[in-house]
Write a protein that holds these residues in place. Structure first.
Motif, PDB file in Angstrom:
ATOM      1  N   UNK A  33      35.760  55.256  68.970  1.00 14.74           N
ATOM      2  CA  UNK A  33      35.344  54.113  69.771  1.00 14.74           C
ATOM      3  C   UNK A  33      35.757  52.837  69.042  1.00 14.74           C
ATOM      4  N   UNK A  34      35.693  51.743  69.738  1.00 15.96           N
ATOM      5  CA  UNK A  34      36.003  50.452  69.135  1.00 15.96           C
ATOM      6  C   UNK A  34      35.115  50.224  67.911  1.00 15.96           C
ATOM      7  N   UNK A  35      33.835  50.535  68.028  1.00 21.76           N
ATOM      8  CA  UNK A  35      32.904  50.324  66.909  1.00 21.76           C
ATOM      9  C   UNK A  35      33.248  51.228  65.729  1.00 21.76           C
ATOM     10  N   UNK A  36      33.632  52.467  65.994  1.00 24.20           N
ATOM     11  CA  UNK A  36      34.015  53.385  64.919  1.00 24.20           C
ATOM     12  C   UNK A  36      35.277  52.892  64.200  1.00 24.20           C
ATOM     13  N   UNK A  37      36.212  52.349  64.961  1.00 24.77           N
ATOM     14  CA  UNK A  37      37.434  51.812  64.348  1.00 24.77           C
ATOM     15  C   UNK A  37      37.087  50.630  63.453  1.00 24.77           C
ATOM     16  N   UNK A  38      36.192  49.767  63.922  1.00 19.06           N
ATOM     17  CA  UNK A  38      35.761  48.623  63.102  1.00 19.06           C
ATOM     18  C   UNK A  38      35.160  49.091  61.785  1.00 19.06           C
ATOM     19  N   UNK A  39      34.261  50.062  61.872  1.00 19.70           N
ATOM     20  CA  UNK A  39      33.596  50.564  60.671  1.00 19.70           C
ATOM     21  C   UNK A  39      34.620  51.179  59.719  1.00 19.70           C
ATOM     22  N   UNK A  40      35.496  52.012  60.250  1.00 20.73           N
ATOM     23  CA  UNK A  40      36.517  52.661  59.412  1.00 20.73           C
ATOM     24  C   UNK A  40      37.433  51.627  58.774  1.00 20.73           C
ATOM     25  N   UNK A  41      37.828  50.633  59.544  1.00 20.44           N
ATOM     26  CA  UNK A  41      38.713  49.588  59.027  1.00 20.44           C
ATOM     27  C   UNK A  41      38.026  48.768  57.945  1.00 20.44           C
ATOM     28  N   UNK A  42      36.742  48.475  58.129  1.00 27.41           N
ATOM     29  CA  UNK A  42      35.986  47.776  57.082  1.00 27.41           C
ATOM     30  C   UNK A  42      35.958  48.612  55.807  1.00 27.41           C
ATOM     31  N   UNK A  43      35.792  49.923  55.954  1.00 26.36           N
ATOM     32  CA  UNK A  43      35.783  50.807  54.792  1.00 26.36           C
ATOM     33  C   UNK A  43      37.144  50.846  54.099  1.00 26.36           C
ATOM     34  N   UNK A  44      38.212  50.835  54.881  1.00 24.46           N
ATOM     35  CA  UNK A  44      39.561  50.813  54.301  1.00 24.46           C
ATOM     36  C   UNK A  44      39.757  49.515  53.514  1.00 24.46           C
ATOM     37  N   UNK A  45      39.367  48.388  54.094  1.00 27.27           N
ATOM     38  CA  UNK A  45      39.491  47.095  53.408  1.00 27.27           C
ATOM     39  C   UNK A  45      38.673  47.107  52.122  1.00 27.27           C
ATOM     40  N   UNK A  46      37.455  47.640  52.194  1.00 28.06           N
ATOM     41  CA  UNK A  46      36.604  47.706  50.993  1.00 28.06           C
ATOM     42  C   UNK A  46      37.250  48.589  49.927  1.00 28.06           C
ATOM     43  N   UNK A  47      37.849  49.705  50.344  1.00 31.00           N
ATOM     44  CA  UNK A  47      38.532  50.583  49.377  1.00 31.00           C
ATOM     45  C   UNK A  47      39.716  49.872  48.744  1.00 31.00           C
ATOM     46  N   UNK A  48      40.438  49.111  49.533  1.00 31.03           N
ATOM     47  CA  UNK A  48      41.596  48.364  49.006  1.00 31.03           C
ATOM     48  C   UNK A  48      41.153  47.306  47.997  1.00 31.03           C
ATOM     49  N   UNK A  49      39.933  46.807  48.140  1.00 31.59           N
ATOM     50  CA  UNK A  49      39.449  45.749  47.260  1.00 31.59           C
ATOM     51  C   UNK A  49      38.770  46.269  45.995  1.00 31.59           C
ATOM     52  N   UNK A 109      43.465  48.891  69.547  1.00 33.54           N
ATOM     53  CA  UNK A 109      42.247  48.088  69.654  1.00 33.54           C
ATOM     54  C   UNK A 109      42.444  46.633  69.208  1.00 33.54           C
ATOM     55  N   UNK A 110      43.543  46.330  68.546  1.00 33.44           N
ATOM     56  CA  UNK A 110      43.771  44.950  68.064  1.00 33.44           C
ATOM     57  C   UNK A 110      43.715  43.932  69.185  1.00 33.44           C
ATOM     58  N   UNK A 111      44.251  44.268  70.330  1.00 35.35           N
ATOM     59  CA  UNK A 111      44.278  43.326  71.456  1.00 35.35           C
ATOM     60  C   UNK A 111      42.894  43.105  72.060  1.00 35.35           C
ATOM     61  N   UNK A 112      42.000  44.068  71.871  1.00 39.46           N
ATOM     62  CA  UNK A 112      40.666  43.986  72.458  1.00 39.46           C
ATOM     63  C   UNK A 112      39.635  43.314  71.569  1.00 39.46           C
ATOM     64  N   UNK A 113      39.864  43.325  70.263  1.00 40.26           N
ATOM     65  CA  UNK A 113      38.806  42.903  69.359  1.00 40.26           C
ATOM     66  C   UNK A 113      39.362  42.031  68.229  1.00 40.26           C
ATOM     67  N   UNK A 114      38.837  40.825  68.116  1.00 37.28           N
ATOM     68  CA  UNK A 114      39.322  39.868  67.115  1.00 37.28           C
ATOM     69  C   UNK A 114      39.053  40.343  65.689  1.00 37.28           C
TER      70      UNK A 114
END
Length: 134
Positions: A33-49, A109-114
């Motif tokens: 879902x859009x929300x799951x993608x957001x959560x996963x992407x936040x986790x990827x960014x956190x891992x990169x940092x 999902x990029x086009x749907x969610x800022x």
């Protein structure tokens, strides 16, 4: 635990094309879902940092210099290695095809969610050569 739905058919013609390119047609893949993608992407960014991952990325950038092809050559394996452990929690395979499938879903999902667009752009600027887009 986040519930994940699976689909044998892929989620779009772009996904089907990717499956053919990487030789994984018909392999079950998660639909997030859009929300799951957001959560996963936040986790990827956190891992990169994480400090150790920032050091790995910085070392790859130093080896690549200003050469865009070397940047891809040195950074792609590092980024894939960091992302694979995160995306595996969401039902993707912990390998390059799994990361590519995840990125296809993110792109959709990029086009749907800022926020998804912003998170994805922040990752792209870290490892893609300037002017290159995925």
């Amino acid at each position: 635990s986040i519930p994940i739905c699976f689909s044998k058919s892929g989620i779009s013609s772009q996904s089907v094309f990717l499956e053919k390119q990487i030789g994984m047609e018909g392999v079950q893949q998660p639909e997030l879902s859009l929300e799951q993608v957001k959560i996963a992407l936040r986790e990827v960014v956190a891992a990169m940092q994480q400090p150790e991952n920032l050091q790995r990325v910085d070392a790859g950038l130093a080896m690549a210099g200003d050469d865009p092809m070397k940047r891809l050559m040195f950074l792609t394996p590092i980024v894939l290695d960091i992302e694979k452990d995160v995306i595996a929690k969401y039902g993707f395979t912990a390998d390059q095809p799994g990361v590519m499938r995840f990125l296809v879903i993110v792109k959709q999902y990029e086009a749907e969610d800022a926020e998804i667009k912003s998170l994805a752009d922040s990752l792209k600027t870290k490892f893609l050569p300037p002017g290159m887009n995925m």
